[in-house]
Motif scaffolding. Structure first.
Motif, PDB file in Angstrom:
ATOM      1  N   ARG B 156       0.836  -1.203   0.000  1.00 55.44           N
ATOM      2  CA  ARG B 156       0.000   0.000   0.000  1.00 55.44           C
ATOM      3  C   ARG B 156       0.870   1.252   0.000  1.00 55.44           C
ATOM      4  NH1 ARG B 156      -1.933  -2.440   4.714  1.00 55.44           N
ATOM      5  NH2 ARG B 156      -2.024  -4.479   3.740  1.00 55.44           N
ATOM      6  N   VAL B 160       6.975   1.445  -2.474  1.00 60.20           N
ATOM      7  CA  VAL B 160       7.098   0.105  -3.054  1.00 60.20           C
ATOM      8  C   VAL B 160       6.606   0.104  -4.501  1.00 60.20           C
ATOM      9  CG1 VAL B 160       6.423  -2.315  -2.820  1.00 60.20           C
ATOM     10  CG2 VAL B 160       7.006  -1.000  -0.805  1.00 60.20           C
ATOM     11  N   TRP B 161       5.552   0.902  -4.762  1.00 57.75           N
ATOM     12  CA  TRP B 161       5.104   1.022  -6.165  1.00 57.75           C
ATOM     13  C   TRP B 161       6.253   1.541  -7.015  1.00 57.75           C
ATOM     14  CZ3 TRP B 161       0.212   4.532  -5.256  1.00 57.75           C
ATOM     15  CH2 TRP B 161      -0.683   3.859  -4.406  1.00 57.75           C
ATOM     16  N   PHE B 164       8.703  -1.005  -8.171  1.00 58.77           N
ATOM     17  CA  PHE B 164       8.184  -1.761  -9.309  1.00 58.77           C
ATOM     18  C   PHE B 164       8.199  -0.910 -10.577  1.00 58.77           C
ATOM     19  CE2 PHE B 164       7.061  -4.727  -6.157  1.00 58.77           C
ATOM     20  CZ  PHE B 164       6.773  -5.919  -6.787  1.00 58.77           C
ATOM     21  N   ALA B 165       7.788   0.350 -10.445  1.00 56.22           N
ATOM     22  CA  ALA B 165       7.700   1.208 -11.632  1.00 56.22           C
ATOM     23  C   ALA B 165       9.086   1.439 -12.222  1.00 56.22           C
ATOM     24  CB  ALA B 165       7.051   2.534 -11.272  1.00 56.22           C
ATOM     25  N   THR B 168      10.644  -1.835 -13.712  1.00 54.75           N
ATOM     26  CA  THR B 168       9.961  -2.163 -14.963  1.00 54.75           C
ATOM     27  C   THR B 168      10.386  -1.200 -16.059  1.00 54.75           C
ATOM     28  OG1 THR B 168       8.059  -2.995 -13.760  1.00 54.75           O
ATOM     29  CG2 THR B 168       7.699  -2.430 -16.048  1.00 54.75           C
ATOM     30  N   PRO B 230       1.712   3.340 -22.239  1.00 55.24           N
ATOM     31  CA  PRO B 230       1.127   3.532 -20.905  1.00 55.24           C
ATOM     32  C   PRO B 230       2.181   3.497 -19.801  1.00 55.24           C
ATOM     33  CG  PRO B 230       0.555   1.370 -21.763  1.00 55.24           C
ATOM     34  CD  PRO B 230       1.206   2.115 -22.884  1.00 55.24           C
ATOM     35  N   LEU B 231       3.255   2.762 -20.038  1.00 58.68           N
ATOM     36  CA  LEU B 231       4.298   2.672 -19.006  1.00 58.68           C
ATOM     37  C   LEU B 231       4.908   4.035 -18.739  1.00 58.68           C
ATOM     38  CD1 LEU B 231       6.101   0.931 -17.191  1.00 58.68           C
ATOM     39  CD2 LEU B 231       7.648   0.676 -19.115  1.00 58.68           C
ATOM     40  N   SER B 234       2.755   6.062 -16.733  1.00 62.13           N
ATOM     41  CA  SER B 234       2.551   5.577 -15.369  1.00 62.13           C
ATOM     42  C   SER B 234       3.760   5.842 -14.477  1.00 62.13           C
ATOM     43  CB  SER B 234       2.249   4.081 -15.375  1.00 62.13           C
ATOM     44  OG  SER B 234       3.444   3.331 -15.438  1.00 62.13           O
ATOM     45  N   VAL B 235       4.969   5.775 -15.049  1.00 65.18           N
ATOM     46  CA  VAL B 235       6.147   5.824 -14.185  1.00 65.18           C
ATOM     47  C   VAL B 235       6.239   7.149 -13.441  1.00 65.18           C
ATOM     48  CG1 VAL B 235       8.659   5.810 -14.137  1.00 65.18           C
ATOM     49  CG2 VAL B 235       7.454   4.138 -15.470  1.00 65.18           C
ATOM     50  N   VAL B 238       3.593   7.447 -10.817  1.00 59.19           N
ATOM     51  CA  VAL B 238       3.928   6.739  -9.584  1.00 59.19           C
ATOM     52  C   VAL B 238       4.950   7.540  -8.779  1.00 59.19           C
ATOM     53  CG1 VAL B 238       5.009   4.656  -8.683  1.00 59.19           C
ATOM     54  CG2 VAL B 238       3.316   4.466 -10.465  1.00 59.19           C
ATOM     55  N   TRP B 241       3.233  10.163  -6.953  1.00 61.86           N
ATOM     56  CA  TRP B 241       2.443   9.686  -5.807  1.00 61.86           C
ATOM     57  C   TRP B 241       3.310   9.470  -4.583  1.00 61.86           C
ATOM     58  CZ3 TRP B 241      -0.277   5.845  -9.554  1.00 61.86           C
ATOM     59  CH2 TRP B 241      -1.236   6.551 -10.289  1.00 61.86           C
TER      60      TRP B 241
END
Lengths: 181, 455
Positions: B156, B160-161, B164-165, B168, B230-231, B234-235, B238, B241
């Motif tokens: 959560r 940590v997101w 991963f982001a 990736t 989309p990546l 998104s990166v 993230v 955030w």
């Protein structure tokens, strides 16, 4: 060292073309004459050559992409959910399974798995990496020329030679041994 | 057969380049023996990498106390520079993937360099969380692995997101970059001799340019572009955030994701301009990187600069409109407080200076663009500094306010990170074809015999 794959009893013909249209026409003529297993070489992804000359359609790589991305999304969701249940620990008053937060992980895993399996799909379908000896190849094909490589049994050799010669290749090479490329 | 339309993939026909052979000749010549200028730059970059490592080792040896980080400002130059380099990385994937899907007519000449920039920028960015955590030997705790108590990371948490982001993003952009170079490495292989030939033989994976290879390659490339698009959005969302999920005044807003993505593209395109101008000059690539290409990039900067400026204004407006004293105080502090200079550098470099791009003459002047792009780079670094440092230094309780001053070690690592990036980029220009050879051929008219031989 890995050897080249021989095509038993066949001889090989490599025609080097300077022009795109003659390459396309040669491919069409070869297909019309019933040849299926021949190769065209190009220095760029030439769509007319692939689609018109060789009638290429879909590539199975897309199945790898889709399967990879879906596996990734499922893995991302499953892993985050399982780990939260494996050691239940409430933080910040949020539910144990916080789906919106896990979407981010699932999304990233979908992209990662999808991309990697696309590459695997490409390697399997295109036969890469290919470290066999560079037979039936001409370095001009990465420069400015196109090429066509056909193998034929001795009975058809003359006909193939004549057919390729019709399109005025810059070079027509005959190998006594034919190869699978 | 039907006439082959050169613009079939929406490419900008390049009138200066006549034949495929010319493309190979002009671009592969860059891979020749490097000159004095290159060795000089490479020496500076290598020295900077030395400085970088020295500062980092000093910090590992002495502890994180050698940086200026302390309560209340626990995130400083390291996280600022991390966000800066992640942002830089974005334009590469934008140009190579998004503009590829949109068939933008000008991407061919520039995308290889910007993709390389992406990979090296993520490599640089990825070091900063490791530097920032202090005890780097525990950094693997970020990765979920079955430890002896089966305790897992908190999924959560946006941090940590981020793990991963970023991993990736690094993997996918490196794969995308490498895959795109394979046909060009084959061209380099056929051109090179001796040890270099062996090197290209291996890394080109035995590419021969057969119809079978091209067919699957061009399809795989489209699918990878479709995944990278989309990546890339998104990166940086993230990354934003990491801030927006915290309740720090100045961070906790919903506009952060689009605001960060626009800023990332803005700074990334600016750095592409900064790197492309000298590359074009030193390697004689004027035929390939034309004024039209620079004008297109300038327009992209113009657009994203407007979005970023709009986001700044929205932030001020919402701080006032919210009626929240801490929120209002935070933004008042940004403009008039201790870090006023950082905020005004940001506004000048990102909002004011790019307004010049609205003039066509400026957009078509390569030297003007070079200067403006450097201003943007500076401004975008300060944007992250303003967001991170001023917000943390001025949270809710007045007794908890505090100031932060970067230490010498932090500045050394910041300077060193540019050298680390430059080190890889300089190696790239000598080892891999810096302009995509196969894709450039798509904008050159194909050699046609012109005879009708339909049977």
């Amino acid at each position: 060292m890995i050897g080249a794959r021989r095509r038993q009893g066949h001889s090989g013909f490599f025609a080097l073309f300077e022009h795109l249209d003659s390459t396309i026409d040669a491919c069409k003529a070869l297909r019309k004459a019933g040849h299926k297993r021949f190769r065209a070489y190009a220095p760029l992804p030439e769509h007319h050559l692939l689609e018109e000359g060789l009638a290429k359609k879909h590539s199975p790589v897309r199945v790898f992409t889709l399967a990879g991305a879906m596996t990734g999304a499922a893995t991302g969701f499953a892993f985050t959910t399982w780990t939260s249940l494996d050691w239940p620990l409430i933080t910040g008053g949020k539910p144990l399974m916080s789906i919106p937060a896990y979407v981010v992980i699932a999304f990233e895993c979908a992209i990662l798995f999808g991309a990697l399996s696309t590459v695997i799909g490409l390697f399997i379908n295109a036969g890469l990496p290919n470290f066999r000896p560079m037979v039936a190849y001409h370095p001009a094909c990465s420069d400015g020329s196109f090429g066509v490589y056909v193998t034929a049994p001795p009975a058809e050799a003359e006909a193939v030679k004549e057919l390729l010669g019709e399109f005025e290749p810059a070079e027509l090479r005959e190998d006594p041994e034919g190869f699978d490329v | 057969m039907a006439a082959v339309d050169v613009t079939n993939r929406g490419a900008l026909p390049n009138p200066d380049v006549g034949t495929y052979e010319e493309v190979n000749r002009d671009i592969l010549k860059v891979l020749g023996r490097p000159g004095k200028g290159w060795w000089m730059l490479f020496g500076i970059a290598a020295a900077g990498v030395g400085l970088f490592l020295a500062c980092w080792f000093w910090q590992i040896y002495k502890g994180i106390g050698v940086s200026g980080l302390n309560a209340p400002v626990g995130w400083g130059v390291y996280i600022t520079t991390f966000v800066f380099w992640v942002g830089i990385a974005h334009s590469g994937t934008l140009i190579s993937a998004i503009l590829f899907l949109f068939r933008a007519p000008w991407r061919q000449a520039i995308y290889r360099a910007s993709e390389a920039m992406t990979v090296f920028a993520v490599m640089t960015a990825g070091l900063f969380p490791l530097i920032h955590v202090g005890r780097v030997w525990h950094a693997y705790w970020l990765i979920p692995y079955p430890n002896d108590r089966f305790l897992w990371p908190n999924f959560r948490s946006p941090l940590v997101w981020d793990v991963f982001a970023i991993t990736t993003y690094f993997t996918v952009s490196a794969v995308f970059f490498y895959l795109g170079t394979i046909p060009d490495l084959a061209a380099a292989r056929d051109h090179a001799r001796g040890l270099r030939k062996r090197f290209y033989q291996v890394i080109s994976l035995g590419w021969r340019g057969t119809d079978r290879e091209w067919h699957h390659f061009s399809k795989a490339y489209i699918y990878l572009a479709a995944l990278a698009t989309p990546l890339v959005l998104s990166v940086h969302s993230v990354v934003s955030w990491d801030f927006a999920m915290a309740i720090v005044p100045g961070w906790h807003t919903t506009i952060f994701a689009p605001y960060f993505v626009a800023g990332a593209i803005f700074s990334g395109v600016a750095l592409v301009i900064t790197l492309a101008v000298p590359m074009r000059k030193f390697f004689g690539l004027e035929k390939y990187l034309t004024v039209k290409h620079f004008e297109a990039m300038a327009k992209l900067c113009m657009l994203t600069s407007a979005i970023v400026l709009y986001a700044y204004m929205t932030e001020y407006f919402l701080a006032w409109y919210s009626g929240e004293p801490p929120e209002r105080g935070s933004f008042w502090n940004r403009v008039f407080g201790h870090y006023w200079w950082a905020n005004w550098i940001m506004l000048t470099c990102n909002g004011l200076v790019p307004l010049m791009l609205w003039f066509r003459r400026v957009r078509r002047s390569i030297s003007a663009l070079f200067v403006i792009s450097i201003f943007i780079n500076i401004g975008m670094w300060f944007e992250r500094y303003v967001i991170i440092v001023t917000s943390l230094s001025h949270e809710y309780e007045p007794w908890a306010w505090g100031l932060y001053r970067p230490s010498i070690v932090e500045m050394g690592i910041l300077i060193g990170s540019f050298c680390w990036f430059g080190f890889w980029f300089l190696l790239f220009t000598r080892l891999l074809p810096p302009v995509a050879i196969a894709e450039m051929k798509e904008v050159v008219p194909p050699p046609m015999r012109g005879k009708e031989t339909e049977s």
